[in-house]
Design an enzyme around this catalytic site. Structure first.
Site, PDB file in Angstrom:
ATOM      1  N   TRP A 128      43.231  40.556  37.294  1.00  0.00           N
ATOM      2  CA  TRP A 128      42.412  39.496  37.733  1.00  0.00           C
ATOM      3  C   TRP A 128      41.046  39.578  38.003  1.00  0.00           C
ATOM      4  CZ3 TRP A 128      41.067  39.844  42.763  1.00  0.00           C
ATOM      5  CH2 TRP A 128      42.096  40.383  43.601  1.00  0.00           C
ATOM      6  N   ASN A 129      40.746  40.786  38.552  1.00  0.00           N
ATOM      7  CA  ASN A 129      39.392  40.838  39.264  1.00  0.00           C
ATOM      8  C   ASN A 129      38.173  41.016  38.469  1.00  0.00           C
ATOM      9  OD1 ASN A 129      40.369  43.563  38.573  1.00  0.00           O
ATOM     10  ND2 ASN A 129      39.208  44.736  40.103  1.00  0.00           N
ATOM     11  N   LYS A 152      48.569  40.440  27.596  1.00  0.00           N
ATOM     12  CA  LYS A 152      49.184  39.874  28.799  1.00  0.00           C
ATOM     13  C   LYS A 152      48.133  39.998  29.998  1.00  0.00           C
ATOM     14  CE  LYS A 152      51.743  39.142  32.447  1.00  0.00           C
ATOM     15  NZ  LYS A 152      51.028  39.104  33.781  1.00  0.00           N
ATOM     16  N   PRO A 153      47.608  38.823  30.269  1.00  0.00           N
ATOM     17  CA  PRO A 153      46.522  38.599  31.367  1.00  0.00           C
ATOM     18  C   PRO A 153      47.405  38.394  32.491  1.00  0.00           C
ATOM     19  CG  PRO A 153      46.448  36.487  30.163  1.00  0.00           C
ATOM     20  CD  PRO A 153      47.595  37.494  29.477  1.00  0.00           C
ATOM     21  N   GLY A 202      46.097  47.955  36.764  1.00  0.00           N
ATOM     22  CA  GLY A 202      46.567  47.464  37.735  1.00  0.00           C
ATOM     23  C   GLY A 202      47.227  48.319  38.917  1.00  0.00           C
ATOM     24  N   SER A 203      48.269  47.876  39.623  1.00  0.00           N
ATOM     25  CA  SER A 203      48.775  48.513  40.828  1.00  0.00           C
ATOM     26  C   SER A 203      49.357  50.220  40.409  1.00  0.00           C
ATOM     27  CB  SER A 203      49.855  47.916  41.643  1.00  0.00           C
ATOM     28  OG  SER A 203      50.921  47.532  40.989  1.00  0.00           O
ATOM     29  N   GLU A 224      45.155  52.877  34.316  1.00  0.00           N
ATOM     30  CA  GLU A 224      44.271  53.059  35.532  1.00  0.00           C
ATOM     31  C   GLU A 224      45.059  52.117  36.551  1.00  0.00           C
ATOM     32  OE1 GLU A 224      40.677  50.809  37.597  1.00  0.00           O
ATOM     33  OE2 GLU A 224      40.191  51.259  35.577  1.00  0.00           O
ATOM     34  N   LEU A 225      45.286  52.857  37.723  1.00  0.00           N
ATOM     35  CA  LEU A 225      46.174  52.440  38.697  1.00  0.00           C
ATOM     36  C   LEU A 225      45.631  52.603  39.992  1.00  0.00           C
ATOM     37  CD1 LEU A 225      49.293  54.856  37.576  1.00  0.00           C
ATOM     38  CD2 LEU A 225      48.578  52.273  36.831  1.00  0.00           C
ATOM     39  N   CYS A 258      38.243  48.234  41.863  1.00  0.00           N
ATOM     40  CA  CYS A 258      38.772  49.493  41.627  1.00  0.00           C
ATOM     41  C   CYS A 258      38.237  50.506  42.130  1.00  0.00           C
ATOM     42  CB  CYS A 258      39.666  49.826  40.293  1.00  0.00           C
ATOM     43  SG  CYS A 258      38.477  49.775  38.961  1.00  0.00           S
ATOM     44  N   GLU A 353      44.806  51.466  49.596  1.00  0.00           N
ATOM     45  CA  GLU A 353      43.606  50.600  49.085  1.00  0.00           C
ATOM     46  C   GLU A 353      43.552  49.374  49.556  1.00  0.00           C
ATOM     47  OE1 GLU A 353      41.884  49.887  44.449  1.00  0.00           O
ATOM     48  OE2 GLU A 353      44.018  49.573  44.860  1.00  0.00           O
TER      49      GLU A 353
END
Length: 443
Positions: A128-129, A152-153, A202-203, A224-225, A258, A353
């Site tokens: 979402w960012n 999938k947003p 995401g996370s 990317e986590l 991120c 984070e």
């Protein structure tokens, strides 16, 4: 049929809604994607490029609407949201040229050729960012390589993605690009479906779950986590330049980035001056709604993320941190510009984070101690070192996928994380090829 309602993060008013995608509907999307992909892969690379560029040219008709939706859904000020939307639209032609060049077949000699072929169906799960930019960075190389895509947003920004996909689909072949709306259950169902690759931003926790779910069928992964990016400021640093970067990087997108600088280690000999200048600059940042003139920092996207930031600040306060600007307790949806000093290794501000507009500073006497603390994290996305002679040598010791000397990490080339900040990577020629099946053809 269930619906997903999108809310304004400031006043919690409903902006719009979309229909959620059930597990049964995902199976239908996959079947349609398979058929579309077979036809798409038979087209030449240049034919695919021309079709995609035409679709993005048409996307320009809704560029302003996309920027407005980004602001309304996640609170980003309109200037930044407009820049994100404009970048996705205006850079597509150049981006496609770069991808096409990286996917050209390469002669190996003796009649052999290295080829980059389609994988099949790629699930793009975006955050979402940066709801448009992050999706676009994964979607374009996937389509260019001859794959079909199911996007999938984030459930926080469904309206941006919906307009994005519907507009592109007025030009793209039917079934090539589809969308699946919903929360975590929708994402899990998509990962478990009969697809060939998952491209996820995401996370760390979600990434580990995806990796576990993808293992049974060995789906390809690019993930990317997140990060907990450190910054080292040496005694030889240009202090004004370091201060400018520290504040801008910590506050960009309300800290919801991120590669935001999360923890700063400053040489004791210049720490007083550094902290004073950070406070002076940080205090000039304005907080408010996306359409308020002069706003630099918008709302935190939701109550859950807001409470996490507050928890980190309260933890730091309890453990002896000094608040040079702001305090430890804010009411949703905003976090005021906050500068916290005397950070220690046991604080959540250092361990995790935070993802908020917080400048977190610690002092060091020995550069080896700063390097050790900077590297003492499961994350390794980006890092930066500010200094004169010897700064490049310090940068070589940083355990991150992207390291910048007197600048942020992540310049030209792939967007890549080390350690648990990533699996695979995207961007640059090597990153674009992650979305293709490598094949050696010998004649």
């Amino acid at each position: 049929m269930s619906v997903l309602i999108s809310y304004d993060p400031i006043d919690k008013k409903a902006i719009g809604k979309v229909s959620t995608t059930s597990e049964q509907q995902i199976a239908i999307l996959v079947k349609k994607a398979k058929s579309a992909q077979k036809n798409w892969a038979t087209q030449s690379l240049i034919e695919r490029q021309q079709r995609i560029v035409a679709a993005y040219k048409h996307l320009g008709t809704v560029q302003e609407s996309l920027g407005l939706l980004i602001s309304q859904e996640m609170g980003k000020d309109f200037r930044r949201a407009s820049y994100e939307a404009g970048g996705a639209v205006q850079n597509a032609q150049y981006f496609c040229q770069e991808i096409a060049a990286s996917l050209q077949s390469e002669p190996l000699g003796h009649g052999s050729e290295l080829q980059y072929r389609a994988l099949g169906i790629v699930a793009v799960i975006s955050p979402w960012n940066y709801p448009l930019a992050m999706a676009n960075n994964l979607l374009l190389p996937a389509l260019m390589a001859g794959n079909s895509v199911i996007l999938k947003p984030s459930e926080e920004t469904p309206l941006v993605a919906d307009l994005f996909v519907k507009t592109l689909n007025k030009v793209l072949p039917d079934g090539l690009l589809q969308i699946a709306h919903g929360g975590a259950d929708t994402g899990k169902a998509l990962v478990n479906s009969d697809i060939n690759m998952v491209a996820f931003t995401g996370s760390l926790a979600a990434g580990k779950h995806i990796m576990s779910s993808a293992a049974s069928s060995l789906k390809r992964l690019v993930m990317e986590l997140g990060g907990n990016d450190p910054m080292i400021v040496m005694v030889s640093a240009d202090i004004d330049k370091a201060v400018q970067f520290a504040v801008a990087s910590s506050f960009e997108n309300a800290g919801q980035m991120c590669t935001s600088t999360e923890r700063i280690y400053v040489d004791e000999r210049i720490a007083d001056e550094f902290e004073q200048k950070v406070v002076s600059l940080a205090s000039r940042y304005q907080v408010g709604a996306w359409d308020k003139p002069g706003v630099n920092i918008g709302p935190i996207v939701n109550a859950k993320q807001h409470s996490k930031i507050v928890a980190h600040l309260k933890d730091a306060e309890l453990k002896g941190a000094r608040f040079l600007l702001g305090h430890a307790d804010y009411q949703p949806p905003f976090i005021q510009p906050t500068v916290v000093a005397s950070i220690t290794a046991d604080m959540l501000l250092e361990q995790d984070e935070t993802f908020g507009p917080v400048v977190a500073v610690s002092r060091f006497n020995d550069i080896s101690q700063a390097i050790e603390r900077a590297n003492d994290s499961p994350y390794g996305l980006s890092a930066s070192v500010f200094g004169g002679a010897g700064a490049a040598g310090i940068a070589e010791q940083m355990e991150a996928g992207m390291v910048g000397v007197n600048q942020g990490g992540g310049g030209a080339g792939p967007w890549v994380g080390a350690k648990q900040s990533g699996f695979g990577f995207h961007g640059g020629a090597a990153g674009h090829r992650q979305f293709a099946q490598v094949r050696v053809l010998s004649k």
